[in-house]
Write a protein that holds these residues in place. Structure first.
Motif, mmCIF file in Angstrom:
data_model
loop_
_atom_site.group_PDB
_atom_site.id
_atom_site.type_symbol
_atom_site.label_atom_id
_atom_site.label_comp_id
_atom_site.label_asym_id
_atom_site.label_seq_id
_atom_site.Cartn_x
_atom_site.Cartn_y
_atom_site.Cartn_z
ATOM 1 N N LEU A 20 36.536 41.025 46.761
ATOM 2 C CA LEU A 20 35.721 41.711 45.776
ATOM 3 C C LEU A 20 34.246 41.618 46.124
ATOM 4 O O LEU A 20 33.786 40.602 46.640
ATOM 5 C CB LEU A 20 35.907 41.080 44.392
ATOM 6 C CG LEU A 20 37.300 41.074 43.798
ATOM 7 C CD1 LEU A 20 37.315 40.252 42.526
ATOM 8 C CD2 LEU A 20 37.762 42.484 43.538
ATOM 9 N N ARG A 21 33.522 42.686 45.800
ATOM 10 C CA ARG A 21 32.070 42.650 45.819
ATOM 11 C C ARG A 21 31.603 42.449 44.383
ATOM 12 O O ARG A 21 32.383 42.621 43.446
ATOM 13 C CB ARG A 21 31.500 43.958 46.364
ATOM 14 C CG ARG A 21 31.789 44.153 47.813
ATOM 15 C CD ARG A 21 31.247 45.438 48.365
ATOM 16 N NE ARG A 21 30.391 46.190 47.451
ATOM 17 C CZ ARG A 21 29.575 47.155 47.844
ATOM 18 N NH1 ARG A 21 29.514 47.496 49.098
ATOM 19 N NH2 ARG A 21 28.841 47.807 46.957
ATOM 20 N N TYR A 22 30.324 42.113 44.196
ATOM 21 C CA TYR A 22 29.811 41.862 42.848
ATOM 22 C C TYR A 22 29.903 43.112 41.973
ATOM 23 O O TYR A 22 30.152 43.019 40.782
ATOM 24 C CB TYR A 22 28.368 41.372 42.916
ATOM 25 C CG TYR A 22 27.801 41.034 41.554
ATOM 26 C CD1 TYR A 22 28.186 39.867 40.913
ATOM 27 C CD2 TYR A 22 26.913 41.889 40.924
ATOM 28 C CE1 TYR A 22 27.696 39.542 39.668
ATOM 29 C CE2 TYR A 22 26.412 41.576 39.670
ATOM 30 C CZ TYR A 22 26.809 40.407 39.048
ATOM 31 O OH TYR A 22 26.326 40.096 37.805
ATOM 32 N N ASP A 23 29.746 44.288 42.570
ATOM 33 C CA ASP A 23 29.770 45.524 41.796
ATOM 34 C C ASP A 23 31.165 46.156 41.704
ATOM 35 O O ASP A 23 31.313 47.271 41.201
ATOM 36 C CB ASP A 23 28.774 46.539 42.356
ATOM 37 C CG ASP A 23 29.058 46.902 43.810
ATOM 38 O OD1 ASP A 23 29.880 46.207 44.443
ATOM 39 O OD2 ASP A 23 28.453 47.863 44.300
ATOM 40 N N GLN A 46 32.425 42.093 37.728
ATOM 41 C CA GLN A 46 31.463 41.069 38.135
ATOM 42 C C GLN A 46 32.145 39.730 38.434
ATOM 43 O O GLN A 46 31.759 38.685 37.920
ATOM 44 C CB GLN A 46 30.387 40.891 37.069
ATOM 45 C CG GLN A 46 29.565 42.122 36.849
ATOM 46 C CD GLN A 46 28.561 41.956 35.732
ATOM 47 O OE1 GLN A 46 28.611 41.003 34.965
ATOM 48 N NE2 GLN A 46 27.652 42.906 35.625
ATOM 49 N N PHE A 47 33.153 39.760 39.268
ATOM 50 C CA PHE A 47 33.917 38.586 39.711
ATOM 51 C C PHE A 47 34.724 37.909 38.603
ATOM 52 O O PHE A 47 35.322 36.872 38.828
ATOM 53 C CB PHE A 47 33.025 37.523 40.366
ATOM 54 C CG PHE A 47 32.358 37.955 41.633
ATOM 55 C CD1 PHE A 47 33.052 38.642 42.612
ATOM 56 C CD2 PHE A 47 31.034 37.661 41.869
ATOM 57 C CE1 PHE A 47 32.440 39.020 43.796
ATOM 58 C CE2 PHE A 47 30.402 38.028 43.043
ATOM 59 C CZ PHE A 47 31.114 38.717 44.012
ATOM 60 N N LYS A 48 34.759 38.468 37.406
ATOM 61 C CA LYS A 48 35.534 37.889 36.302
ATOM 62 C C LYS A 48 36.840 38.655 36.164
ATOM 63 O O LYS A 48 36.831 39.858 35.897
ATOM 64 C CB LYS A 48 34.762 37.966 34.981
ATOM 65 C CG LYS A 48 33.391 37.323 35.015
ATOM 66 C CD LYS A 48 33.484 35.831 35.057
ATOM 67 C CE LYS A 48 32.106 35.238 34.877
ATOM 68 N NZ LYS A 48 31.772 34.197 35.747
ATOM 69 N N ALA A 49 37.959 37.972 36.332
ATOM 70 C CA ALA A 49 39.279 38.600 36.227
ATOM 71 C C ALA A 49 39.895 38.278 34.871
ATOM 72 O O ALA A 49 39.875 37.138 34.423
ATOM 73 C CB ALA A 49 40.189 38.107 37.340
ATOM 74 N N LEU A 50 40.441 39.298 34.231
ATOM 75 C CA LEU A 50 41.082 39.163 32.939
ATOM 76 C C LEU A 50 42.512 39.662 33.071
ATOM 77 O O LEU A 50 42.745 40.785 33.511
ATOM 78 C CB LEU A 50 40.331 39.984 31.884
ATOM 79 C CG LEU A 50 40.930 40.042 30.499
ATOM 80 C CD1 LEU A 50 40.885 38.670 29.850
ATOM 81 C CD2 LEU A 50 40.194 41.044 29.649
ATOM 82 N N VAL A 51 43.482 38.830 32.708
ATOM 83 C CA VAL A 51 44.895 39.194 32.795
ATOM 84 C C VAL A 51 45.268 40.032 31.580
ATOM 85 O O VAL A 51 44.956 39.667 30.451
ATOM 86 C CB VAL A 51 45.789 37.934 32.873
ATOM 87 C CG1 VAL A 51 47.250 38.318 32.897
ATOM 88 C CG2 VAL A 51 45.427 37.108 34.084
ATOM 89 N N ILE A 52 45.927 41.156 31.835
ATOM 90 C CA ILE A 52 46.382 42.028 30.761
ATOM 91 C C ILE A 52 47.836 41.697 30.475
ATOM 92 O O ILE A 52 48.683 41.743 31.371
ATOM 93 C CB ILE A 52 46.260 43.506 31.163
ATOM 94 C CG1 ILE A 52 44.808 43.836 31.473
ATOM 95 C CG2 ILE A 52 46.797 44.409 30.063
ATOM 96 C CD1 ILE A 52 44.627 45.195 32.081
#
Length: 65
Positions: A20-23, A46-52
């Motif tokens: 991943l890149r920041y954008d 922004q490098f934050k992953a959220l599980v759905i």
């Protein structure tokens, strides 16, 4: 600060094959982990992953009309 980071599996916390890149923005992305062999639906911003967590179609009760 680094411009890129490896996307970590939310289950086993190991590196996946995605960098991943920041954008980078991912929505409803099916992330497959080669180590634990589990596919997880995620959103990344922004490098934050959220599980759905959605109910699977196979587990849902059939619609009767």
């Amino acid at each position: 600060m680094s411009n890129t980071e490896w996307l970590l599996c939310p289950i086993c916390k190991n590196k996946t094959r995605i960098k991943l890149r920041y954008d980078t923005v991912l929505e409803n992305f099916p992330l497959y982990c080669p180590k634990c062999k589990i596919e997880t639906l995620i959103c990344v911003k922004q490098f934050k992953a959220l599980v759905i967590t959605e109910p699977d179609a196979l587990d849902a009760e059939p619609i009767t009309r």
